[in-house]
Design an enzyme around this catalytic site. Structure first.
Site, short mmCIF file in Angstrom:
data_model
loop_
_atom_site.label_atom_id
_atom_site.label_comp_id
_atom_site.label_asym_id
_atom_site.label_seq_id
_atom_site.Cartn_x
_atom_site.Cartn_y
_atom_site.Cartn_z
N GLU A 1 0.86 -1.19 0.00
CA GLU A 1 0.00 0.00 0.00
C GLU A 1 0.89 1.24 0.00
O GLU A 1 1.86 1.26 0.74
CB GLU A 1 -0.90 0.03 1.24
CG GLU A 1 -1.90 1.18 1.15
CD GLU A 1 -2.92 1.19 2.30
OE1 GLU A 1 -2.78 0.40 3.24
OE2 GLU A 1 -3.85 1.99 2.22
N ALA B 1 1.49 -0.06 10.78
CA ALA B 1 1.27 -1.47 10.45
C ALA B 1 0.45 -1.55 9.18
O ALA B 1 -0.07 -0.54 8.70
CB ALA B 1 0.52 -2.17 11.58
N MET B 2 0.32 -2.78 8.64
CA MET B 2 -0.37 -2.95 7.37
C MET B 2 -1.27 -4.17 7.40
O MET B 2 -0.85 -5.26 7.80
CB MET B 2 0.69 -3.06 6.25
CG MET B 2 0.09 -3.22 4.86
SD MET B 2 -0.89 -1.77 4.39
CE MET B 2 -2.15 -2.58 3.42
N GLU B 3 -2.49 -3.98 6.92
CA GLU B 3 -3.56 -4.98 7.06
C GLU B 3 -3.60 -6.05 5.98
O GLU B 3 -4.66 -6.65 5.75
CB GLU B 3 -4.91 -4.24 7.07
CG GLU B 3 -5.34 -3.61 5.72
CD GLU B 3 -4.98 -2.15 5.55
OE1 GLU B 3 -4.02 -1.67 6.21
OE2 GLU B 3 -5.65 -1.45 4.76
N ASN B 4 -2.48 -6.38 5.32
CA ASN B 4 -2.46 -7.42 4.29
C ASN B 4 -3.31 -8.62 4.70
O ASN B 4 -3.23 -9.09 5.82
CB ASN B 4 -1.04 -7.90 4.06
CG ASN B 4 -0.04 -6.77 4.05
OD1 ASN B 4 -0.15 -5.88 3.23
ND2 ASN B 4 0.88 -6.78 4.99
N HIS C 1 -6.90 -1.98 14.99
CA HIS C 1 -7.08 -1.28 13.73
C HIS C 1 -6.85 -2.21 12.53
O HIS C 1 -7.70 -2.30 11.63
CB HIS C 1 -6.12 -0.08 13.68
CG HIS C 1 -6.22 0.74 12.44
ND1 HIS C 1 -6.98 1.88 12.36
CD2 HIS C 1 -5.66 0.58 11.21
CE1 HIS C 1 -6.89 2.38 11.14
NE2 HIS C 1 -6.09 1.62 10.42
N GLU C 2 -5.72 -2.90 12.55
CA GLU C 2 -5.41 -3.77 11.39
C GLU C 2 -6.40 -4.93 11.31
O GLU C 2 -6.83 -5.32 10.23
CB GLU C 2 -3.97 -4.29 11.45
CG GLU C 2 -2.90 -3.22 11.58
CD GLU C 2 -3.05 -2.06 10.62
OE1 GLU C 2 -3.52 -2.23 9.49
OE2 GLU C 2 -2.68 -0.92 11.02
N HIS D 1 -9.65 -3.84 9.82
CA HIS D 1 -9.56 -3.65 8.37
C HIS D 1 -10.01 -4.90 7.60
O HIS D 1 -10.35 -4.80 6.43
CB HIS D 1 -8.12 -3.36 7.95
CG HIS D 1 -7.79 -1.90 7.84
ND1 HIS D 1 -8.61 -0.98 7.22
CD2 HIS D 1 -6.70 -1.19 8.24
CE1 HIS D 1 -8.05 0.22 7.25
NE2 HIS D 1 -6.88 0.12 7.87
N GLU E 1 -10.08 4.04 5.96
CA GLU E 1 -9.28 4.50 7.10
C GLU E 1 -10.10 5.26 8.14
O GLU E 1 -10.00 5.01 9.34
CB GLU E 1 -8.09 5.34 6.63
CG GLU E 1 -7.06 4.55 5.81
CD GLU E 1 -6.50 3.31 6.52
OE1 GLU E 1 -6.69 3.17 7.75
OE2 GLU E 1 -5.89 2.47 5.85
N1 TRP Z 1 -3.25 0.81 5.70
C1 TRP Z 1 -2.27 1.06 6.72
C2 TRP Z 1 -3.07 1.33 7.98
O1 TRP Z 1 -3.68 2.34 8.14
C3 TRP Z 1 -1.39 2.22 6.40
C4 TRP Z 1 -0.05 1.92 5.86
C5 TRP Z 1 0.83 1.04 6.34
C6 TRP Z 1 0.61 2.57 4.80
N2 TRP Z 1 1.99 1.13 5.64
C7 TRP Z 1 1.88 2.03 4.69
C8 TRP Z 1 0.25 3.56 3.93
C9 TRP Z 1 2.80 2.47 3.74
C10 TRP Z 1 1.15 4.00 2.97
C11 TRP Z 1 2.41 3.46 2.89
O2 TRP Z 1 -3.20 0.53 8.81
ZN ZN Z 2 -5.70 1.71 8.44
#
Ligand code: TRP
Ligand code: ZN
Length: 868
Positions: free
Chosen positions: A120, A261-264, A296-297, A300, A319
């Protein structure tokens, strides 16, 4: 710059020319040369035989259509144009990428010893040529091949299908994700980890394996993350009726990460800051941060993954809604008032500041150059306030009906903000026509209220005027639909029932016009109004409260938030007055009334300690700066410091007594224990400015059995410049120098050190063995703290703070533009300062602008800031 980066506009959205139903990925992982093979099933959607794919920093090795080498293609600046294509075909693309050299931390990169990805918003195009846009949803199968000894764990989205060994000590694992998803939710991890495992049985009886992967040796720091994950899964079932949808949920903690963090899908990747914690390494704030980000993640998975965004202009769809959900989660598990106060501080401080800056944009932006620049406080936090207003207007039941309809209509698809509002409207019957303006209008509305009591008619009139100043991006503003929550009190603290036109009315008034008067009937006496209760809309409130009314509300308002807010308004009045006094050459003065009100708060034994801690906290320098068009940095700093000294001196006995009483022998992370520590440590932060300050901070540091108390002692010593500071800083660094994450707290203290030589020390600190500009956490804690939380030194008239910022930004521009772009924000606000400072900051911005390799991220911000 090679080419001026081009903006994209929301209004230009068109559907993709092709769809991709299925993609099969194979990664042959090597540090500096990983081969990525992508086999996609592609179908023409429009009458076009040409397909344009996104791609950056890739080496194309092979291109086949239906298994045959294809020569009808052109490599573009940031993509690949393929021509003369059939209506339906299998596309094979082989690319080479270099994870080791990837310091931007976008696409496939190495964090410590592990491979990981961040896709993302537009990072997948750094892995392979693809339709890298969120409205192209495909099923993914991923095979990861790597050295078995170095990378025993090979992870990707979905469920594990098969695994095996190959020659040369390598092995492979194949994953399949049954849920179609956009490319930004793709993830891959390969490395050696310790794993914390648990299980969760969902509402409907589905068994889910939970796995948290941390660097070897960190297993004793993963428990809180696991507890938070289980709490999140349970909460989403209970409050939203939403269940998890795969057999496995994995979280990997990495040290190099640009964001939180990232919600993959099924494989969250986390900044280790939001996973790792034990009582010796983490503060209470860290624990609460972990709970919020894990939540949060996880949330998502429905709001973001099951229903995703049609295009990136719709980012707040996932978001804003997911922040709302994580805020509700934290509020249901902990103190609602304390959570609300924390969220409101962020809106009134940095979000209002963003809306007043050259980067001002609506929660649904209209124009973007670099998408990474729009993961903002406006999209996230103001976006959440917009969802909260819908919740206020519909009520919990209406809101949940809206959510249900939203999922019925859009599950498995890419949706828009408009789709969300329509679902809410259709499910509840509440008209949100004018309300939609919150999505398209930027800036902070001011709501000015005046009141008039008619003793003869027994009526009370509230006249409410709203206006929004022009912002950098938008000159014309319209009247918004503002839910305005009010309560009226009698002198002896009773709530008056509200009645208009002969009928009872609810507390939430619908303000929809530029000027509107609400007349309340049967009002027996001149009431005391409590306005914008719960911060029912993200606006600036203006009302001419007397000190007595505010003191009254501080103790009599029925809700805690309103009490806190009254205290803040009271302090704000005196902060403003005293800034003016200083500018007139007078000294700082604080009225007895204010001191007594805070004494009352401190002495009350019926209040929650966590709440009292909030009541006693002064607004930050940044928040105060936001009240002014042109801010006097030094005067604001001097007033805030003088207030601390005055309150500490006048209330020393009460602060001391509270400090001593709240001592806890055992460390637990219950909300009650956290609250007591918060209040005790606020007391210490005041007492630091008294005679006993040094002795107390020294003792607390030496005796602390947990990180919260350790850092509170160091922070008190740092802010007040106590003699014990040096020894504490040396001792801490000696103890933790091998642990970057724990050292971050120390870097922050160096960054916001108010002492005159702070910058000199910061420059030396950059050579500390735990520091690296390549690591975003280190950079944010040391350099970010200096730029954002060291107003007097950063804004030194010599310009050395600005020059330092410029140097760092030029370096980060090439290594990690995303981090550079977040760091630059305080410089964008240069027009808020005096001419001399403006000139100095402008010089740094112009130096950046003239760089020939300026990244799009910085280009967008710098050029906006320099525009007239
Ligand atoms: N979707 C992620 C969140 O809000 C945001 C995010 C994680 C992100 N890493 C990123 C956005 C790198 C841009 C670039 O939980
Ligand atoms: Zn988010």
């Amino acid at each position: 710059m090679a080419q001026t980066p081009q903006a994209k506009y929301r209004k230009d959205y068109t559907q993709p020319s092709h769809t991709i139903s299925q993609i099969e990925l194979t990664f042959d992982l090597f540090d500096n040369e990983t081969t990525v093979t992508a086999v996609s099933q592609v179908k023409q959607m429009k009458d076009s035989t040409t397909l344009v794919l996104d791609g950056e920093e890739l080496k194309l090795q092979a291109l086949k259509v239906n298994g045959v080498d294809w020569t009808e293609f052109t490599q573009l600046d940031a993509g690949l144009e393929i021509r003369q294509l059939p209506a339906e075909f299998e596309l094979t693309i082989v690319t080479l990428v270099n994870p080791e050299e990837n310091t931007a931390l976008e696409g496939l990169y190495k964090s410590g010893g592990a491979f990981c990805t961040q896709c993302e918003a537009e990072g997948f195009r750094r892995i392979t040529y693809y339709l890298d846009r969120p409205d192209v949803l495909a099923k993914y199968t991923t095979t990861v091949i790597a050295d078995k000894a170095q990378y025993p764990y090979l992870l990707s989205n979905g469920n594990k299908l098969e695994q095996g060994e190959v020659e040369g000590g390598r092995h492979w694992v194949k994953w399949e994700d049954p849920h179609p998803k956009p490319a930004y939710l793709f993830a891959l991890v390969a490395g050696d980890f310790d794993v914390l495992r648990d299980k969760y049985v969902t509402q409907s009886g589905r068994n889910v394996d939970l796995e948290i992967f941390v660097d070897k040796g960190n297993l004793d720091r993963a428990n809180h993350a696991m507890v938070s994950l289980i709490n999140s899964m349970k909460w989403d079932e209970e409050r939203f009726g939403l269940e998890y949808d795969l057999d496995i949920y994995m979280i990997v903690a990495v040290d190099f990460f640009n964001m939180g963090a990232m919600e993959n899908k099924g494989l969250n990747i986390f900044n280790s800051k939001f996973v790792l914690a034990n009582d010796q390494t983490a503060t209470d704030t860290d624990y609460l941060g972990i709970e919020a980000v894990i939540g949060h993640e996880y949330f998502h998975n429905w709001t973001g993954n099951r229903v995703t965004c049609r295009d990136w202009f719709q980012l707040s769809l996932k978001e804003g809604l997911t922040v709302f959900r994580d805020q509700e989660f934290s509020s249901d598990l902990g103190s609602r008032a304390v959570n609300r106060i924390g969220n409101v501080r962020i809106i009134r401080g940095p979000q209002f500041a963003e809306d007043a800056s050259p980067m001002s944009h609506p929660i649904r932006p209209d124009k973007v150059i670099e998408m990474n620049n729009f993961y903002t406080l406006t999209v996230y936090e103001k976006g959440s306030e917009v969802i909260r207003m819908i919740h206020t207007l519909l009520g919990e039941a209406g809101f949940q009906k809206g959510m249900k309809l939203y999922f019925e209509r859009h599950d498995g698809t890419a949706a828009t903000c408009e789709d969300f509002v329509s679902a809410m409207e259709d499910a509840s019957g509440v008209d949100l026509k004018q309300f939609r303006l919150w999505y398209s209008q930027s800036g902070t509305p001011t709501v000015s209220v005046s009141s008039k009591y008619d003793a003869v008619a027994k009526t009370y009139a509230l006249t409410v005027c709203q206006s929004t100043e022009p912002t950098h991006d938008q000159k014309e503003k319209q009247a918004l639909h503002i839910p305005f929550d009010v309560e009226l009190y009698t002198k002896d603290g009773k709530v008056m029932p509200l009645q208009c036109n002969g009928k009872p009315v609810a507390n939430v008034l619908n303000v929809t016009q530029a000027e509107q008067t609400f007349v309340f009937e049967n009002v027996a006496e001149q009431p005391i109004p409590s306005l914008l209760r719960e911060f029912s809309a993200p606006v600036k409130l203006e009302y001419d409260y007397s000190d007595d009314e505010l003191v009254f509300l501080m103790s009599h308002a029925t809700n805690e938030f309103a009490r806190w807010d009254a205290g803040q308004i009271l302090m704000a009045k005196y902060i403003r007055d005293n800034v003016t006094r200083l500018q007139q050459g007078k000294g700082v003065e604080l009225n007895e009334v204010v001191i007594d009100a805070f004494r009352g708060v401190l002495l009350s034994d019926s209040l929650d300690p966590a709440f009292v801690a909030e009541m006693l906290s002064l607004p930050s320098h940044n928040e105060v700066s936001g009240w002014y068009k042109c801010v006097d940095v030094d005067a604001v700093a001097n007033v805030l410091k003088a207030f601390k000294v005055i309150l500490a001196t006048e209330l020393e006995d009460e602060l001391s007594a509270t400090y001593q009483t709240l001592r806890q022998n055992e460390y637990t992370i219950s909300h009650d224990a956290i609250g007591k520590r918060a209040l005790r440590n606020i007391c210490l932060s005041y007492l630091a400015y008294t005679e006993q300050g040094n002795a107390l901070a020294e003792k607390q540091y030496n005796e602390a059995n947990n990180m919260t108390d350790t850092i509170a002692a160091m922070s008190a010593a740092n802010s007040a410049g106590l003699p014990c500071r040096e020894a504490q800083m040396a001792d801490y660094s000696n103890k933790w120098k091998h642990d970057g994450l724990v050292m971050d707290k120390w870097f922050t203290l160096q960054g916001c050190n108010p002492a005159g030589n702070a910058l000199e020390v910061i420059k030396k600190t950059m050579n500390h063995e735990a520091f690296s500009l390549k690591n975003p956490n280190r950079t944010r804690n040391l350099i970010g703290a200096f730029l954002n939380s060291n107003p007097v030194n950063f804004h030194a008239k010599s310009g050395e703070g600005y020059r330092f910022a410029g140097e760092i930004l030029r370096e980060l521009n090439s290594s990690n533009p995303q981090v550079a772009s977040r760091l630059i924000d305080p410089l964008l606000k240069f027009r808020k300062y005096d001419e001399e400072r403006q000139g100095l900051i402008r010089k740094e911005l112009e130096a950046l602008k003239s760089m020939d390799n300026l990244a799009r991220d910085l280009f967008e911000k710098v050029s906006k800031a320099l525009e007239e």
